[in-house]
Each structure stands twice: as structure tokens, then as C-alpha cells.
Scaffold this motif. Structure first.
Motif, PDB file in Angstrom:
ATOM      1  N   CYS A  75       0.854  -1.192   0.000  1.00 40.62           N
ATOM      2  CA  CYS A  75       0.000   0.000   0.000  1.00 40.62           C
ATOM      3  C   CYS A  75       0.892   1.245   0.000  1.00 40.62           C
TER       4      CYS A  75
ATOM      5  N   CYS B  10      -0.215   3.362   3.570  1.00 41.39           N
ATOM      6  CA  CYS B  10       0.070   2.939   4.950  1.00 41.39           C
ATOM      7  C   CYS B  10       1.132   1.848   5.024  1.00 41.39           C
TER       8      CYS B  10
ATOM      9  N   CYS C 238      -6.170  -1.112  -0.713  1.00 41.26           N
ATOM     10  CA  CYS C 238      -5.718  -1.573   0.599  1.00 41.26           C
ATOM     11  C   CYS C 238      -6.893  -1.861   1.526  1.00 41.26           C
TER      12      CYS C 238
ATOM     13  N   VAL D 245      -6.753  -1.948   4.711  1.00 44.03           N
ATOM     14  CA  VAL D 245      -6.634  -1.172   5.942  1.00 44.03           C
ATOM     15  C   VAL D 245      -7.097   0.267   5.740  1.00 44.03           C
ATOM     16  N   CYS D 246      -6.581   0.925   4.697  1.00 44.33           N
ATOM     17  CA  CYS D 246      -6.825   2.365   4.568  1.00 44.33           C
ATOM     18  C   CYS D 246      -7.440   2.742   3.224  1.00 44.33           C
TER      19      CYS D 246
ATOM     20  N   GLY E 277      -6.080   2.818   0.460  1.00 39.16           N
ATOM     21  CA  GLY E 277      -5.103   3.418  -0.457  1.00 39.16           C
ATOM     22  C   GLY E 277      -4.836   2.467  -1.620  1.00 39.16           C
TER      23      GLY E 277
END
Ligand code: ZN
Length: 215
Positions: free
Chosen positions: A130, A133, A150, A152-153, A155
Motif C-alpha cells: 500500500c 500505509c 488496501c 486497511v486504509c 489506499g
């Protein structure tokens, strides 16, 4: 118990070292981290190390050993530690033994994660990072839930541009040439445990635990 964990780039050594550290309740001592911390702490030894790093040259073995020694003297390392990223040469392994002997300690076991070169190439080439992050995914083993995004974020994820097959094979060859004598050194002293590093992270971790329980 002082443990040494060895493995080629892309073998998941850092991940396994962290899991093992949590499992055994002893710290993971990575020479990369030690050098970065030394640079920040402003000590004499840190300043000397920083000088080499800023010049883009290798930090000499005796300096790295001194940093490891200083780290192992801290209270949390009393029950043991997992060395990650050191030693890489026989000269370093001998210096490490000498240093530990002075403190009446020793390398109890050396775990070497063995992985097939083609498998590592595939693992590294499939790696997606990513850009926002730094989370790591894999095209085949661990794809993000939404392609190109991503988990998680949210991105964008992409493969690292410097990860081409020739470069990876060269890095692996360098690792093998450098560390084969180190493995021989520890094998001669009966301290080497070779662990099959193929398959999933959980399988490899179990094999490491098995190897250590008989070491
Ligand atoms: Zn991300």
C-alpha cells in the motif's frame, strides 16, 4: 536462551522472529533497528555508527557487536533474545560467540528458514504494498478484498518497482554465498536447526516451534 534466526530475503524471517518473540516472551533484537536507534540516542557508539551509515558504508562488525552487547545487557534480555539479521558472516558468528562468552551466555540454537529460490521469487514478485500505509498483500497468497485497494486504509496497492526477477535472484545468491559458511559453522557445533520454509506462515511457525522443542 539466545536464539539466532536466519533466512533469505523474502522468507518471512522478520514475521517469524516477531511471533517467536511474543510466544517465548523474549525480545526480538534486529540489528537494523539497533542501528537506527543508536543513531537517535546520541551516544558515542551511536554517533560512530551514524558516521558509517551517513557515508553509505557498512558499519564495522565490532561496532555492531558492541551495540548488540549493550542491548543484551538490558533487563528484558535477561531470559533471552532472538537475534534477527546477525550474524551474516563466519567472522561475525565468531565475534558474537566471544562476546556472549564474556557475559557467560551463548547462542543456544540457530534456526535457518530454508526456502526454494523459485518460491521466494514468486513470493516477492507477487507482493503488493500500500502506497499510503505500507500494508503488504500478495497477489496469490493474500490478495486485498478489493483488487488494487488496501484493506486497511483503502489506499492504492502496487508492486515495488525494484522487485524484478534478476535483482531478486542476485540478492538470494549473495545471501546463500555469504551465509552457507555461517550455517556450516553452527552445524559443526551442533546448534543448527534447518526448518522448511515452504507453505503458509502458520505452518512454518509450527515447524520452528517443533525444531526448538527438540533443540
Ligand atoms: Zn493502506
Amino acid at each position: 536462551m539466545i536464539l539466532v534466526l536466519m533466512g533469505p530475503p523474502g522468507a518471512g524471517k522478520g514475521t517469524q522472529a516477531a511471533r517467536l518473540a511474543a510466544d517465548m516472551s523474549i525480545p526480538q533484537v534486529s540489528t537494523g533497528d539497533l542501528l537506527r536507534e543508536a543513531r537517535r540516542d546520541g551516544s558515542d557508539i551511536g554517533k560512530r555508527a551514524a558516521g558509517y551509515m551517513d557515508a553509505g558504508t557498512l558499519v564495522p562488525d565490532d561496532l555492531v557487536i558492541a551495540l548488540i552487547e549493550r542491548r543484551l545487557e538490558q533487563g528484558d534480555c535477561k531470559p533471552g533474545a532472538i537475534l534477527d539479521g546477525f550474524p551474516r558472516t563466519v567472522a561475525q558468528a565468531i565475534q558474537l560467540d566471544d562476546m556472549l562468552e564474556r557475559g557467560q551466555r551463548q547462542v543456544g540454537a540457530v534456526v535457518s528458514i530454508m526456502v526454494n529460490e523459485d518460491e521466494i521469487v514468486e513470493r516477492i514478485l507477487g507482493r503488493l504494498t500500500c502506497g499510503q500505509c505500507g500494508a503488504v498483500f500478495h497477489r496469490l497468497i493474500k490478495p486485498p478484498a478489493v483488487a488494487g485497494q488496501c484493506d486497511v486504509c483503502e489506499g492504492g496497492v502496487s508492486s515495488r518497482s525494484d522487485d524484478n526477477e534478476d535483482a531478486i535472484r542476485t540478492r538470494l545468491q549473495t545471501y546463500t554465498n555469504q551465509t552457507a559458511p555461517v550455517l556450516d559453522y553452527y552445524a559443526g557445533a551442533g546448534r543448527l536447526e534447518k526448518v522448511d520454509g515452504t507453505g503458509g506462515m502458520d505452518d512454518v511457525f509450527e515447524r520452528i516451534q517443533d525444531a526448538l522443542s527438540v533443540a
